[in-house]
Design a protein around this motif. Structure first.
Motif, short mmCIF file in Angstrom:
data_model
loop_
_atom_site.label_atom_id
_atom_site.label_comp_id
_atom_site.label_asym_id
_atom_site.label_seq_id
_atom_site.Cartn_x
_atom_site.Cartn_y
_atom_site.Cartn_z
N VAL A 45 -1.86 38.61 -11.56
CA VAL A 45 -1.51 37.35 -10.89
C VAL A 45 -0.39 37.57 -9.89
CG1 VAL A 45 -0.55 35.04 -11.25
CG2 VAL A 45 -2.34 35.89 -12.76
N ASN A 46 0.61 38.36 -10.28
CA ASN A 46 1.70 38.66 -9.35
C ASN A 46 1.19 39.43 -8.13
OD1 ASN A 46 3.61 37.43 -10.98
ND2 ASN A 46 4.11 39.30 -12.08
N THR A 47 0.22 40.30 -8.33
CA THR A 47 -0.37 41.04 -7.22
C THR A 47 -1.20 40.10 -6.34
OG1 THR A 47 -0.62 42.94 -8.72
CG2 THR A 47 -1.74 43.08 -6.61
N LEU A 48 -1.92 39.21 -6.99
CA LEU A 48 -2.80 38.27 -6.31
C LEU A 48 -2.05 37.42 -5.30
CD1 LEU A 48 -5.82 37.47 -6.41
CD2 LEU A 48 -5.19 35.72 -8.08
N CYS A 95 -9.29 27.54 -13.17
CA CYS A 95 -8.87 28.34 -14.32
C CYS A 95 -9.43 29.75 -14.17
CB CYS A 95 -9.40 27.71 -15.61
SG CYS A 95 -9.12 28.74 -17.08
N LEU A 96 -8.53 30.72 -14.02
CA LEU A 96 -8.94 32.12 -14.01
C LEU A 96 -9.07 32.58 -15.46
CD1 LEU A 96 -6.64 33.69 -11.26
CD2 LEU A 96 -9.05 33.07 -11.05
N TYR A 97 -10.30 32.89 -15.87
CA TYR A 97 -10.51 33.31 -17.26
C TYR A 97 -10.73 34.82 -17.30
CZ TYR A 97 -11.80 33.34 -22.12
OH TYR A 97 -11.81 33.60 -23.48
N PHE A 98 -9.80 35.52 -17.96
CA PHE A 98 -9.84 36.98 -18.00
C PHE A 98 -10.73 37.48 -19.14
CE2 PHE A 98 -6.52 38.45 -15.01
CZ PHE A 98 -6.09 37.20 -14.56
N ILE A 99 -11.70 38.29 -18.77
CA ILE A 99 -12.64 38.86 -19.73
C ILE A 99 -12.29 40.32 -19.98
CG2 ILE A 99 -15.07 39.47 -20.13
CD1 ILE A 99 -15.77 37.11 -18.24
N SER A 100 -12.24 40.70 -21.24
CA SER A 100 -11.92 42.08 -21.61
C SER A 100 -13.06 43.01 -21.17
CB SER A 100 -11.72 42.18 -23.12
OG SER A 100 -11.43 43.50 -23.49
N PRO A 101 -12.74 44.17 -20.57
CA PRO A 101 -13.76 45.09 -20.06
C PRO A 101 -14.41 45.93 -21.16
CG PRO A 101 -11.60 46.04 -19.68
CD PRO A 101 -11.36 44.67 -20.29
N LEU A 146 -4.39 42.49 -21.18
CA LEU A 146 -5.39 42.67 -20.13
C LEU A 146 -4.76 42.78 -18.74
CD1 LEU A 146 -8.30 40.29 -21.23
CD2 LEU A 146 -8.09 42.75 -21.52
N GLY A 147 -3.43 42.88 -18.67
CA GLY A 147 -2.78 43.04 -17.38
C GLY A 147 -2.80 41.79 -16.53
N LYS A 148 -2.90 40.64 -17.20
CA LYS A 148 -3.02 39.37 -16.49
C LYS A 148 -1.79 39.05 -15.65
CE LYS A 148 -1.59 36.10 -18.43
NZ LYS A 148 -0.20 35.65 -18.47
#
Length: 297
Positions: free
Chosen positions: A28-31, A124-130, A22-24
């Motif tokens: 995060v590095n961009t964030l 907690c950043l929870y990543f949801i699939s699009p 998901l490009g997490k």
């Protein structure tokens, strides 16, 4: 912003949970404009996904507005990637509670330090699939189980794979499913302090989950170098609010709600854990410094 001497990000931990792909790590590095996620911690692109959920913490000092901040990102490689994902949230929940336990032991120490080392997880950043459809059962189960012990901030990863209309429909569907599941994400309605606070937070809640795009590549757009993702239709600009909600998420985490995330963690989640532990033991007895565990920071 608080000064470095007060170390307001010394333990501003963020676990990151989602399935692989998901490009997490890029997001995060961009964030945080730094290499703070997986690959900077010694992970190779071709490294195999762990067979069990792991918890990896990476600390990094970054500068925001001339103020240095210490950030710790807790990665969870292997989460949701197995054939059988039953109870895959347990190592993450265990880690969160272990940090509360460390803080609690320092609190009851007879000769406790003036500033207790704080390794507690503040969000907690929870990543949801699009997918554009609905949340997976794993998504619902994870957030339901952890929302009472940590501030959950849901985000839709790789949002540029959906049209603006699809994105809005998906966001509404996710919010409805979270509400039906009784899942409170941050900022929680019950903690709004007054009407002004409620109005401000209502706008944020209506914008969630943030639909984001991450990229560590720069492109030339209208004479300026911008972070973006190149597609056959053009450049998706990461920090352009017309393209995605990355800038809004970053402002939310680093600026507007940073202190509140810490306060909700301390006053609500930690106090809940503390009360439970003290009730279980009939009160923790004071311990000497020789028995105290050191912080891992």
């Amino acid at each position: 912003m608080e000064k470095w001497s007060r170390s307001f990000l010394s333990a501003h931990h963020r676990p990151l949970s989602k399935s692989s792909g998901l490009g997490k790590s890029t997001l995060v590095n961009t964030l945080f404009k730094s290499q703070v996620s997986r690959r900077s911690a010694g992970w190779a692109r071709d490294e195999k996904i762990p067979k069990t959920v792991e918890v990896k913490a990476v600390s990094h000092v970054l500068e925001e507005g001339g103020v240095k901040m210490k950030l710790t990102v807790i990665d969870t490689p292997g989460f949701g990637d197995q054939i059988n994902n039953d109870n895959c949230w347990e190592p993450i929940s265990k880690y969160i509670n272990e940090q509360y336990e460390k803080f609690l032991k320092e609190e009851v120490n007879i000769t406790r330090k003036k500033r207790i080392p704080d390794t507690r997880v503040h969000c907690c950043l929870y990543f949801i699939s699009p997918t554009g459809h609905s949340l997976r059962q794993l998504d619902v189960e994870f957030m339901k189980r952890l929302s009472h012990s940590v501030n959950i901030i849901p985000v839709i990863a790789k949002a540029d794979t959906m049209t603006i209309e699809e994105r809005q429909e998906f966001k509404q569907r996710v919010r409805k499913e979270l509400e039906m599941g009784g899942i409170e994400f941050y900022p929680q309605k019950e903690f709004d302090e007054d009407m002004e606070d409620k109005n401000d937070n209502d706008k944020i809640r209506e914008a969630m989950p943030f639909a984001v795009v991450g990229s560590d590549k720069e492109y030339q757009v209208n004479g300026k170098r911008v972070l973006g993702r190149k597609t056959q239709w053009g450049i998706v600009e990461v920090e352009n609010p017309n393209h995605c909600e990355f800038a809004q998420l970053r402002d939310f985490l680093i600026r507007s709600h940073l202190q509140d995330l810490k306060e909700v963690t301390h006053n609500i989640h930690y106090e809940s854990y503390r009360a439970k532990r003290l009730n279980e033991n009939g009160g923790l007895h004071p311990i000497s410094c020789n028995d105290t565990q050191e912080s891992n920071l």
